[in-house]
Structures are given as structure tokens and as C-alpha cells.
Design a protein around this motif. Structure first.
Motif, PDB file in Angstrom:
ATOM      1  N   SER A  27       8.478  41.766  38.321  1.00 15.96           N
ATOM      2  CA  SER A  27       8.158  41.159  37.037  1.00 15.96           C
ATOM      3  C   SER A  27       8.812  39.794  36.899  1.00 15.96           C
ATOM      4  O   SER A  27       9.899  39.552  37.410  1.00 15.96           O
ATOM      5  N   GLU A  28       8.113  38.934  36.187  1.00 16.67           N
ATOM      6  CA  GLU A  28       8.566  37.576  35.988  1.00 16.67           C
ATOM      7  C   GLU A  28       8.263  37.194  34.538  1.00 16.67           C
ATOM      8  O   GLU A  28       7.257  37.622  33.985  1.00 16.67           O
ATOM      9  N   GLN A  29       9.128  36.386  33.934  1.00 14.19           N
ATOM     10  CA  GLN A  29       8.898  35.905  32.579  1.00 14.19           C
ATOM     11  C   GLN A  29       8.154  34.580  32.619  1.00 14.19           C
ATOM     12  O   GLN A  29       8.487  33.701  33.419  1.00 14.19           O
ATOM     13  N   PHE A  30       7.182  34.449  31.718  1.00 10.27           N
ATOM     14  CA  PHE A  30       6.397  33.231  31.585  1.00 10.27           C
ATOM     15  C   PHE A  30       6.367  32.810  30.126  1.00 10.27           C
ATOM     16  O   PHE A  30       6.360  33.658  29.233  1.00 10.27           O
ATOM     17  N   LEU A  31       6.319  31.503  29.896  1.00  9.23           N
ATOM     18  CA  LEU A  31       6.116  30.984  28.557  1.00  9.23           C
ATOM     19  C   LEU A  31       4.617  30.796  28.382  1.00  9.23           C
ATOM     20  O   LEU A  31       3.958  30.151  29.205  1.00  9.23           O
ATOM     21  N   ARG A  32       4.103  31.355  27.316  1.00  7.59           N
ATOM     22  CA  ARG A  32       2.675  31.279  27.013  1.00  7.59           C
ATOM     23  C   ARG A  32       2.435  30.029  26.172  1.00  7.59           C
ATOM     24  O   ARG A  32       3.045  29.848  25.130  1.00  7.59           O
ATOM     25  N   LEU A  33       1.538  29.159  26.643  1.00 12.38           N
ATOM     26  CA  LEU A  33       1.235  27.881  25.997  1.00 12.38           C
ATOM     27  C   LEU A  33      -0.238  27.834  25.632  1.00 12.38           C
ATOM     28  O   LEU A  33      -1.082  28.319  26.380  1.00 12.38           O
ATOM     29  N   HIS A  34      -0.543  27.215  24.514  1.00 13.49           N
ATOM     30  CA  HIS A  34      -1.934  27.026  24.136  1.00 13.49           C
ATOM     31  C   HIS A  34      -2.300  25.562  24.338  1.00 13.49           C
ATOM     32  O   HIS A  34      -1.576  24.667  23.904  1.00 13.49           O
ATOM     33  N   LEU A  35      -3.412  25.344  25.032  1.00 13.33           N
ATOM     34  CA  LEU A  35      -3.947  24.003  25.254  1.00 13.33           C
ATOM     35  C   LEU A  35      -5.323  23.958  24.609  1.00 13.33           C
ATOM     36  O   LEU A  35      -6.053  24.943  24.605  1.00 13.33           O
ATOM     37  N   CYS A 139       5.055  39.441  33.285  1.00 12.19           N
ATOM     38  CA  CYS A 139       3.907  39.656  34.161  1.00 12.19           C
ATOM     39  C   CYS A 139       4.407  40.125  35.521  1.00 12.19           C
ATOM     40  O   CYS A 139       5.347  39.553  36.071  1.00 12.19           O
ATOM     41  N   ASN A 140       3.793  41.143  36.043  1.00 11.90           N
ATOM     42  CA  ASN A 140       4.084  41.570  37.397  1.00 11.90           C
ATOM     43  C   ASN A 140       3.445  40.523  38.311  1.00 11.90           C
ATOM     44  O   ASN A 140       2.235  40.350  38.312  1.00 11.90           O
ATOM     45  N   SER A 141       4.274  39.790  39.053  1.00  3.28           N
ATOM     46  CA  SER A 141       3.743  38.694  39.865  1.00  3.28           C
ATOM     47  C   SER A 141       2.753  39.163  40.916  1.00  3.28           C
ATOM     48  O   SER A 141       1.941  38.376  41.397  1.00  3.28           O
ATOM     49  N   ASP A 142       2.761  40.456  41.263  1.00  8.94           N
ATOM     50  CA  ASP A 142       1.766  40.988  42.192  1.00  8.94           C
ATOM     51  C   ASP A 142       0.373  41.031  41.563  1.00  8.94           C
ATOM     52  O   ASP A 142      -0.624  41.143  42.273  1.00  8.94           O
ATOM     53  N   LEU A 143       0.305  40.957  40.236  1.00  7.86           N
ATOM     54  CA  LEU A 143      -0.982  41.013  39.542  1.00  7.86           C
ATOM     55  C   LEU A 143      -1.597  39.638  39.305  1.00  7.86           C
ATOM     56  O   LEU A 143      -2.687  39.533  38.760  1.00  7.86           O
ATOM     57  N   ILE A 144      -0.883  38.574  39.697  1.00  9.24           N
ATOM     58  CA  ILE A 144      -1.454  37.228  39.584  1.00  9.24           C
ATOM     59  C   ILE A 144      -2.452  37.070  40.719  1.00  9.24           C
ATOM     60  O   ILE A 144      -2.104  37.201  41.889  1.00  9.24           O
ATOM     61  N   GLN A 145      -3.699  36.834  40.345  1.00  3.10           N
ATOM     62  CA  GLN A 145      -4.783  36.795  41.319  1.00  3.10           C
ATOM     63  C   GLN A 145      -5.121  35.365  41.706  1.00  3.10           C
ATOM     64  O   GLN A 145      -4.960  34.443  40.911  1.00  3.10           O
ATOM     65  N   SER A 146      -5.598  35.213  42.916  1.00  7.19           N
ATOM     66  CA  SER A 146      -6.055  33.895  43.373  1.00  7.19           C
ATOM     67  C   SER A 146      -7.280  33.507  42.570  1.00  7.19           C
ATOM     68  O   SER A 146      -8.128  34.342  42.278  1.00  7.19           O
ATOM     69  N   PRO A 147      -7.379  32.234  42.223  1.00 12.81           N
ATOM     70  CA  PRO A 147      -8.534  31.791  41.436  1.00 12.81           C
ATOM     71  C   PRO A 147      -9.803  31.775  42.271  1.00 12.81           C
ATOM     72  O   PRO A 147      -9.756  31.553  43.475  1.00 12.81           O
ATOM     73  N   LEU A 172      -5.364  34.654  31.535  1.00 15.06           N
ATOM     74  CA  LEU A 172      -4.409  33.569  31.356  1.00 15.06           C
ATOM     75  C   LEU A 172      -4.255  32.839  32.680  1.00 15.06           C
ATOM     76  O   LEU A 172      -4.083  33.472  33.726  1.00 15.06           O
ATOM     77  N   ILE A 173      -4.313  31.501  32.639  1.00 17.94           N
ATOM     78  CA  ILE A 173      -4.089  30.738  33.864  1.00 17.94           C
ATOM     79  C   ILE A 173      -2.589  30.562  34.063  1.00 17.94           C
ATOM     80  O   ILE A 173      -1.838  30.403  33.107  1.00 17.94           O
ATOM     81  N   VAL A 174      -2.159  30.640  35.301  1.00 19.22           N
ATOM     82  CA  VAL A 174      -0.748  30.484  35.638  1.00 19.22           C
ATOM     83  C   VAL A 174      -0.589  29.150  36.350  1.00 19.22           C
ATOM     84  O   VAL A 174      -1.168  28.927  37.410  1.00 19.22           O
ATOM     85  N   ILE A 175       0.184  28.249  35.725  1.00 19.98           N
ATOM     86  CA  ILE A 175       0.383  26.894  36.231  1.00 19.98           C
ATOM     87  C   ILE A 175       1.659  26.855  37.063  1.00 19.98           C
ATOM     88  O   ILE A 175       2.663  27.473  36.717  1.00 19.98           O
ATOM     89  N   ASP A 176       1.626  26.099  38.152  1.00 15.75           N
ATOM     90  CA  ASP A 176       2.789  25.908  39.014  1.00 15.75           C
ATOM     91  C   ASP A 176       3.494  24.619  38.620  1.00 15.75           C
ATOM     92  O   ASP A 176       2.982  23.527  38.836  1.00 15.75           O
ATOM     93  N   GLY A 177       4.677  24.742  38.017  1.00 20.03           N
ATOM     94  CA  GLY A 177       5.437  23.575  37.570  1.00 20.03           C
ATOM     95  C   GLY A 177       5.826  22.649  38.704  1.00 20.03           C
ATOM     96  O   GLY A 177       5.855  21.429  38.543  1.00 20.03           O
TER      97      GLY A 177
END
Length: 187
Positions: A27-35, A139-147, A172-177
Motif C-alpha cells: 500500500s502507498e499513500q497518494f494525494l488526490r487532486l482535482h484538475l 492504494c495497493n500499488s500492485d493494483l495500479i494498471q498500465s494505461p 484515477l490517473i496516477v502521475i509520476d512526480g
């Protein structure tokens, strides 16, 4: 002067273990942002250090830079480059939105160099202007799927880590900082 909300970083995490999902190993913590318009993105908490509320007019525009770079802001006595995150990933620019607001909401992206590849550990910071900060998501990082390549724009592709489909059906899209930082113009 800006109002700030500090976020946990890697050195001093604020984690309530009672709130962890059952299999918290991945699991990993993410900040949810609205664009705008209607895009929700996630950025890893460990890449962020602060949420800012900046009065309109406090970001100083700079000439001859890409249109998605809004300018600079005096943050804690340092110059912080400010980027319109939505515009950077292919959404309409912030200045074209009809919002009627008096402040910007921004998150401070903080990327540390990999110490194994460098004798001097450096860090870089960048302000990312967003419509609003919504929440912290586990979010369980194993559940982040390739686009799917057909579902993303060329502007978004270099910065997209993947997407997360929640049990509610929300995507939700996951952005790489690190990719956002690497895509900044070099001086």
C-alpha cells in the motif's frame, strides 16, 4: 503570505496504522487532486511536502518559457517555479477556466536524487497548480494498471505511471512526480 498545510514526507511519516488496508505491504499513500475539466489525479505523498494557497497575482510570470509554466513564487524565501499541472498533461490551461477565484491551490513537489548514483544528494522542488486538493487515498500499488495507449494523450503519456480503478468504478490517473520534474526546461 500563503496559508499552508504540511504533508507527511518520507522522513517523518504520519501514518495511522489502524487506517491501513488489510494487506498493507504494497500500500502507498497518494494525494488526490482535482484538475479541470473533470479529471482526478493521484500523486505519491512521499513526493510532496506542502499544500499552498497562493493569492492571485503572487505568481510572477516570466517571459519566453513554455505556456504551462505559470512563473515563479517566493516560497519560504526561495524561488519556486510554478507549473499548471493540468495544462502540462494536456488539459486546457488554468487561465482559460471560468472559476472566479481569488487564490491558486498548489502542491510542492519535492524530488530527491538517488544517493546511490551521486555523491552529493540533491533535491529539486516545483510548485504544481491544481484546481483543488481533495483527500489522501491508500492504494495497493500492485493494483495500479498500465494505461491503454489508445486512451491517453501524447501530452499525458510521459508523466503517467498508470491508473487505478477503485472498487466504486471510479478511475484515477496516477502521475509520476519524477517524470514531471524531469520534463522541466533546463536552464
Amino acid at each position: 503570505m500563503s496559508d499552508t498545510l504540511s504533508l507527511p514526507n518520507r522522513l517523518s511519516p504520519i501514518i495511522d496504522t489502524r487506517a491501513l488496508p488489510p494487506s498493507s505491504n504494497a500500500s502507498e499513500q497518494f494525494l488526490r487532486l482535482h484538475l479541470i475539466p473533470d479529471t482526478t489525479a493521484l500523486l505519491p505523498i512521499q513526493q510532496l511536502i506542502e499544500v499552498l494557497t497562493i493569492p492571485i497575482g503572487q505568481i510572477v510570470p516570466i517571459a519566453h518559457i513554455p505556456s504551462w509554466v505559470m512563473g515563479v513564487y517566493n516560497w519560504r524565501g526561495e524561488i519556486l517555479w510554478m507549473v499548471d499541472l493540468g495544462h502540462r498533461i494536456g488539459l486546457p490551461p488554468w487561465h482559460q477556466q471560468k472559476m472566479g477565484i481569488s487564490t491558486h491551490t498548489a502542491v510542492v513537489l519535492h524530488i530527491r536524487s538517488d544517493q546511490r548514483t551521486s555523491t552529493n544528494s540533491k533535491s529539486q522542488m516545483l510548485g504544481l497548480v491544481v484546481n483543488r486538493v481533495e483527500d489522501i487515498e491508500w492504494c495497493n500499488s500492485d493494483l495500479i494498471q498500465s494505461p491503454l495507449s489508445v486512451s491517453i494523450t501524447p501530452q499525458l503519456a510521459p508523466f503517467l505511471r498508470g491508473y487505478w480503478l477503485k472498487s466504486t468504478g471510479e478511475m484515477l490517473i496516477v502521475i509520476d512526480g519524477k517524470a514531471i520534474m524531469a520534463g522541466m526546461p533546463k536552464a
